[in-house]
Design a protein around this motif. Structure first.
Motif, PDB file in Angstrom:
ATOM      1  N   VAL A   1       0.770  -8.791 -23.680  1.00 24.57           N
ATOM      2  CA  VAL A   1       1.025  -8.840 -25.427  1.00 24.57           C
ATOM      3  C   VAL A   1      -0.606  -8.016 -26.002  1.00 24.57           C
ATOM      4  CG1 VAL A   1       0.186 -10.434 -27.221  1.00 24.57           C
ATOM      5  CG2 VAL A   1       2.170 -10.799 -25.441  1.00 24.57           C
ATOM      6  N   THR A   2      -0.130  -6.813 -26.662  1.00 21.79           N
ATOM      7  CA  THR A   2      -1.299  -6.382 -27.004  1.00 21.79           C
ATOM      8  C   THR A   2      -1.515  -6.810 -28.795  1.00 21.79           C
ATOM      9  OG1 THR A   2       0.354  -4.663 -28.367  1.00 21.79           O
ATOM     10  CG2 THR A   2       0.393  -3.948 -26.519  1.00 21.79           C
TER      11      THR A   2
ATOM     12  N   ARG B   1     -11.906 -19.319 -24.621  1.00 27.71           N
ATOM     13  CA  ARG B   1     -11.365 -17.499 -24.834  1.00 27.71           C
ATOM     14  C   ARG B   1     -12.383 -16.357 -24.932  1.00 27.71           C
ATOM     15  NH1 ARG B   1     -10.671 -21.200 -30.489  1.00 27.71           N
ATOM     16  NH2 ARG B   1      -8.450 -21.177 -30.374  1.00 27.71           N
ATOM     17  N   ILE B   2     -11.956 -15.916 -23.734  1.00 30.80           N
ATOM     18  CA  ILE B   2     -13.043 -14.755 -23.412  1.00 30.80           C
ATOM     19  C   ILE B   2     -12.668 -13.270 -23.133  1.00 30.80           C
ATOM     20  CG2 ILE B   2     -12.697 -15.226 -20.803  1.00 30.80           C
ATOM     21  CD1 ILE B   2     -15.855 -14.431 -19.934  1.00 30.80           C
ATOM     22  N   ASP B   3     -13.557 -12.295 -23.184  1.00 30.15           N
ATOM     23  CA  ASP B   3     -12.975 -11.018 -23.396  1.00 30.15           C
ATOM     24  C   ASP B   3     -11.975  -9.961 -22.321  1.00 30.15           C
ATOM     25  OD1 ASP B   3     -14.800 -10.202 -21.476  1.00 30.15           O
ATOM     26  OD2 ASP B   3     -15.980  -9.185 -23.221  1.00 30.15           O
ATOM     27  N   ASP B   4     -12.118 -10.871 -21.258  1.00 28.11           N
ATOM     28  CA  ASP B   4     -10.590 -10.758 -20.387  1.00 28.11           C
ATOM     29  C   ASP B   4      -9.968 -11.433 -19.668  1.00 28.11           C
ATOM     30  OD1 ASP B   4     -12.165 -12.622 -18.868  1.00 28.11           O
ATOM     31  OD2 ASP B   4     -12.765 -11.467 -16.578  1.00 28.11           O
ATOM     32  N   VAL B   5      -9.353 -11.965 -20.325  1.00 26.51           N
ATOM     33  CA  VAL B   5      -8.294 -12.780 -20.210  1.00 26.51           C
ATOM     34  C   VAL B   5      -7.052 -12.638 -21.854  1.00 26.51           C
ATOM     35  CG1 VAL B   5      -7.561 -14.967 -20.295  1.00 26.51           C
ATOM     36  CG2 VAL B   5      -9.345 -15.078 -19.020  1.00 26.51           C
ATOM     37  N   GLY B   6      -6.276 -12.668 -21.394  1.00 20.23           N
ATOM     38  CA  GLY B   6      -5.125 -12.443 -22.238  1.00 20.23           C
ATOM     39  C   GLY B   6      -3.765 -12.983 -21.159  1.00 20.23           C
TER      40      GLY B   6
ATOM     41  N   LEU C   1      -4.055  -2.415 -27.308  1.00 18.43           N
ATOM     42  CA  LEU C   1      -5.311  -2.783 -26.108  1.00 18.43           C
ATOM     43  C   LEU C   1      -4.712  -4.470 -26.569  1.00 18.43           C
ATOM     44  CD1 LEU C   1      -8.717  -2.074 -27.407  1.00 18.43           C
ATOM     45  CD2 LEU C   1      -7.665  -0.872 -25.566  1.00 18.43           C
ATOM     46  N   PRO C   2      -4.559  -4.824 -24.912  1.00 20.91           N
ATOM     47  CA  PRO C   2      -4.165  -6.169 -24.307  1.00 20.91           C
ATOM     48  C   PRO C   2      -5.009  -7.285 -25.168  1.00 20.91           C
ATOM     49  CG  PRO C   2      -5.003  -4.968 -22.624  1.00 20.91           C
ATOM     50  CD  PRO C   2      -5.277  -4.033 -23.151  1.00 20.91           C
ATOM     51  N   VAL C   3      -4.475  -7.941 -25.760  1.00 19.94           N
ATOM     52  CA  VAL C   3      -4.806  -8.993 -26.594  1.00 19.94           C
ATOM     53  C   VAL C   3      -6.016  -9.777 -26.008  1.00 19.94           C
ATOM     54  CG1 VAL C   3      -3.058 -11.098 -26.805  1.00 19.94           C
ATOM     55  CG2 VAL C   3      -4.751 -10.712 -28.956  1.00 19.94           C
ATOM     56  N   GLU C   4      -7.409 -10.170 -26.372  1.00 15.77           N
ATOM     57  CA  GLU C   4      -8.042 -10.977 -25.346  1.00 15.77           C
ATOM     58  C   GLU C   4      -8.833 -11.578 -26.108  1.00 15.77           C
ATOM     59  OE1 GLU C   4     -11.225  -9.832 -26.788  1.00 15.77           O
ATOM     60  OE2 GLU C   4     -11.137  -7.823 -26.745  1.00 15.77           O
ATOM     61  N   GLY C   5      -9.304 -12.917 -25.552  1.00 13.40           N
ATOM     62  CA  GLY C   5      -9.859 -14.128 -26.531  1.00 13.40           C
ATOM     63  C   GLY C   5      -9.222 -14.825 -27.220  1.00 13.40           C
ATOM     64  N   VAL C   6      -7.853 -15.096 -26.119  1.00 13.91           N
ATOM     65  CA  VAL C   6      -6.908 -16.046 -26.999  1.00 13.91           C
ATOM     66  C   VAL C   6      -7.331 -17.159 -25.258  1.00 13.91           C
ATOM     67  CG1 VAL C   6      -5.291 -14.574 -28.159  1.00 13.91           C
ATOM     68  CG2 VAL C   6      -4.946 -14.937 -25.573  1.00 13.91           C
ATOM     69  N   SER C   7      -7.226 -18.569 -25.935  1.00 13.61           N
ATOM     70  CA  SER C   7      -6.645 -18.872 -25.246  1.00 13.61           C
ATOM     71  C   SER C   7      -5.278 -20.025 -24.309  1.00 13.61           C
ATOM     72  CB  SER C   7      -7.373 -20.838 -25.670  1.00 13.61           C
ATOM     73  OG  SER C   7      -5.622 -20.893 -26.921  1.00 13.61           O
ATOM     74  N   TRP C   8      -5.038 -20.415 -23.871  1.00 15.61           N
ATOM     75  CA  TRP C   8      -3.965 -21.318 -23.441  1.00 15.61           C
ATOM     76  C   TRP C   8      -3.012 -21.469 -24.568  1.00 15.61           C
ATOM     77  CZ3 TRP C   8      -1.543 -25.628 -23.179  1.00 15.61           C
ATOM     78  CH2 TRP C   8       0.142 -25.434 -21.621  1.00 15.61           C
ATOM     79  N   TRP C   9      -3.493 -22.279 -24.860  1.00 13.10           N
ATOM     80  CA  TRP C   9      -3.415 -23.452 -26.697  1.00 13.10           C
ATOM     81  C   TRP C   9      -2.673 -22.130 -27.465  1.00 13.10           C
ATOM     82  CZ3 TRP C   9      -1.390 -27.670 -25.775  1.00 13.10           C
ATOM     83  CH2 TRP C   9      -2.580 -28.689 -24.682  1.00 13.10           C
TER      84      TRP C   9
ATOM     85  N   PRO D   1      -7.634 -11.496 -32.972  1.00 12.96           N
ATOM     86  CA  PRO D   1      -8.856 -12.567 -31.878  1.00 12.96           C
ATOM     87  C   PRO D   1      -9.620 -11.601 -31.015  1.00 12.96           C
ATOM     88  CG  PRO D   1      -7.166 -12.697 -30.862  1.00 12.96           C
ATOM     89  CD  PRO D   1      -6.500 -12.752 -32.199  1.00 12.96           C
ATOM     90  N   ALA D   2      -8.987 -10.651 -30.803  1.00 18.96           N
ATOM     91  CA  ALA D   2     -10.234  -9.523 -29.945  1.00 18.96           C
ATOM     92  C   ALA D   2     -11.421  -8.852 -30.325  1.00 18.96           C
ATOM     93  CB  ALA D   2      -9.434  -8.284 -29.862  1.00 18.96           C
ATOM     94  N   ALA D   3     -12.261  -8.952 -28.729  1.00 20.90           N
ATOM     95  CA  ALA D   3     -13.780  -8.711 -29.410  1.00 20.90           C
ATOM     96  C   ALA D   3     -13.914  -7.193 -29.578  1.00 20.90           C
ATOM     97  CB  ALA D   3     -14.281  -8.770 -28.198  1.00 20.90           C
ATOM     98  N   ARG D   4     -12.542  -6.215 -28.856  1.00 21.81           N
ATOM     99  CA  ARG D   4     -12.446  -5.513 -29.359  1.00 21.81           C
ATOM    100  C   ARG D   4     -11.192  -4.376 -29.836  1.00 21.81           C
ATOM    101  NH1 ARG D   4     -11.127  -0.795 -26.080  1.00 21.81           N
ATOM    102  NH2 ARG D   4     -11.914   1.689 -26.922  1.00 21.81           N
TER     103      ARG D   4
END
Length: 230
Positions: A42-43, A208-213, A63-71, A55-58
């Motif tokens: 998911v972008t 939530r971290i910048d290498d997880v989508g 770019l892939p969305v990152e900084g997203v939790s499982w919830w 929510p992404a750091a960059r």
């Protein structure tokens, strides 16, 4: 919401996948029903179109969305399902989620679905040469890249390896990690040995971290069961 907001999907045929847990040494086989899965993670623009959030750091639309939790991921799935006219796949009760298995809505892949989609009937650790198919520490310049910039696997799926780790539905190892959920695929900051089809990582569902989508799937055959949790 226009249906074009939904990530482009690829149909994956039914088949079996061999699974392996390195910690316990357990090996098992899973029969996977046909399903469809996003051609890319998911972008950020897709996530923002549904949730209104970035929510992404960059920041970057593709770019892939990152900084997203499982919830966050399962809430996105439910919101996308509603906007697209499908039945939401999840119900949440406090810190517990239930998967409505008969739903036609968007959801996270199971680990077996993810690995079947990733391998595309290949048998090696990767579906191609790592530099050709994945962004990882040696070639990423330690940053995210737009989706679809590497070669796809045999079924036309991009970035299944490298780029961002992807949340799956499954509890990772409840005997040891409790409610931790599975992550697959490796990420842009990982060494080559973590960027393989069989590698399993896990974390608590609020991470939530910048290498997880994540990427989304939909079932193509309605199962007999109707609920599965937590």
């Amino acid at each position: 919401m226009p249906l074009s907001i939904a990530p482009r999907a690829v149909a994956i045929p039914a088949g079996s996948v061999a699974m392996h847990d390195a910690r316990t040494g357990r090996r098992w086989s899973v029969e996977v029903a046909p399903f469809e899965i996003g051609a890319t993670p998911v972008t950020q623009i897709e996530y923002a179109a549904v949730t209104g959030e970035w929510p992404a750091a960059r920041r970057g639309d593709l770019l892939p969305v990152e900084g997203v939790s499982w919830w966050d991921a399962i809430e996105y799935c439910n919101a996308l399902s509603i906007q697209a006219g499908f039945q939401p796949a999840y119900e949440r009760y406090g810190d517990t989620a239930v998967w409505l298995v008969a739903s036609d809505g968007y959801r996270l892949p199971t680990e077996a679905e993810w690995e079947r989609a990733c391998r595309a009937d290949s048998t090696g650790p990767r579906y191609g040469a790592i530099d050709a198919v994945a962004w990882f520490r040696d070639n990423s310049d330690e940053r995210l890249h737009p989706v679809g910039g590497k070669e796809p696997n045999g079924w036309g799926l991009y970035d299944m390896l490298g780029s961002v780790w992807e949340w799956c539905w499954d509890l990772a190892d409840p005997d040891r990690y409790g409610t931790y959920r599975s992550l697959r695929g490796g990420g842009w900051f990982d060494e080559h040995w973590s960027v393989r089809a069989s590698v399993r990582r896990n974390s608590y569902p609020g991470l939530r971290i910048d290498d997880v989508g994540f990427r989304v799937v939909r079932s193509l055959v309605a199962p007999d069961s109707v609920r599965l949790g937590p």
